[in-house]
Design a protein around this motif. Sequence first.
Motif, PDB file in Angstrom:
ATOM      1  N   ILE A  77      -1.935 -42.733  57.479  1.00 27.32           N
ATOM      2  CA  ILE A  77      -3.041 -42.958  56.545  1.00 27.32           C
ATOM      3  C   ILE A  77      -4.407 -42.750  57.184  1.00 27.32           C
ATOM      4  N   LYS A  81      -6.493 -36.363  55.133  1.00 25.19           N
ATOM      5  CA  LYS A  81      -5.899 -36.211  53.811  1.00 25.19           C
ATOM      6  C   LYS A  81      -6.005 -37.506  53.005  1.00 25.19           C
ATOM      7  N   PHE A  82      -5.957 -38.647  53.687  1.00 26.73           N
ATOM      8  CA  PHE A  82      -5.975 -39.939  53.006  1.00 26.73           C
ATOM      9  C   PHE A  82      -7.259 -40.727  53.243  1.00 26.73           C
ATOM     10  N   LYS A  84     -10.917 -40.634  53.484  1.00 27.18           N
ATOM     11  CA  LYS A  84     -11.936 -39.687  53.051  1.00 27.18           C
ATOM     12  C   LYS A  84     -13.337 -40.194  53.370  1.00 27.18           C
ATOM     13  N   PHE A  96     -10.112 -44.888  51.389  1.00 26.23           N
ATOM     14  CA  PHE A  96      -8.801 -44.276  51.242  1.00 26.23           C
ATOM     15  C   PHE A  96      -8.647 -43.699  49.849  1.00 26.23           C
ATOM     16  N   ALA A  97      -7.877 -42.623  49.752  1.00 28.95           N
ATOM     17  CA  ALA A  97      -7.668 -41.942  48.485  1.00 28.95           C
ATOM     18  C   ALA A  97      -6.178 -41.873  48.181  1.00 28.95           C
ATOM     19  N   GLY A  98      -5.869 -41.806  46.920  1.00 28.48           N
ATOM     20  CA  GLY A  98      -4.496 -41.599  46.502  1.00 28.48           C
ATOM     21  C   GLY A  98      -3.654 -42.873  46.550  1.00 28.48           C
ATOM     22  N   ARG A  99      -2.371 -42.671  46.708  1.00 30.98           N
ATOM     23  CA  ARG A  99      -1.428 -43.784  46.674  1.00 30.98           C
ATOM     24  C   ARG A  99      -1.554 -44.699  47.881  1.00 30.98           C
ATOM     25  N   VAL A 100      -2.039 -44.184  48.991  1.00 29.59           N
ATOM     26  CA  VAL A 100      -2.175 -45.037  50.175  1.00 29.59           C
ATOM     27  C   VAL A 100      -3.326 -46.022  50.046  1.00 29.59           C
ATOM     28  N   ALA A 101      -4.195 -45.848  49.061  1.00 27.78           N
ATOM     29  CA  ALA A 101      -5.295 -46.783  48.873  1.00 27.78           C
ATOM     30  C   ALA A 101      -4.757 -48.184  48.576  1.00 27.78           C
ATOM     31  N   ARG A 102      -3.664 -48.267  47.851  1.00 23.24           N
ATOM     32  CA  ARG A 102      -3.055 -49.570  47.565  1.00 23.24           C
ATOM     33  C   ARG A 102      -2.518 -50.210  48.829  1.00 23.24           C
TER      34      ARG A 102
END
Length: 152
Positions: A77, A81-82, A84, A96-102
Amino acid sequence: MSDDLDALESWAAPLLARLQPGERRKLARDIARELRKRQAARIKRQENPDGSPFAPRKPQARDQSGGIRRGVMFAKIRQAKFLKGRGMSDAATVGFAGRVARIARVHQYGLRDNVDRNGPWHDYPERRLVGYSDADRAVIRDMILERLGSAL
């Protein structure tokens, strides 16, 4: 910590008002890029913004299973890519972006979450993935002063 950022913002706002919007956007982009690099390096070192180490993982019941667990935490993460960095004319953000933000939010605040989709719940310890240290604030200040010196 937010007081320090507010003080930095109130100090920098009149200085940044002298720059053209395009120059402010470039400066914000450069600050966001540098902060993203610094955050990723700190996550790689497994440190909180204050310099203390992350809370260790829960010990495993079996040694031979879970080869992933032997490596460092948050290896993926911290990738660009994650994690940002984004600079706009009025702000520079790192997050953090996307699903890893959770996942990042759960660790950032030490929340309770499912281990697997239908698996057990676990109370995760707080691990500050994103935060600003005194060194980060100094880097921001130096970048602003350097840019203002060359622009004026």
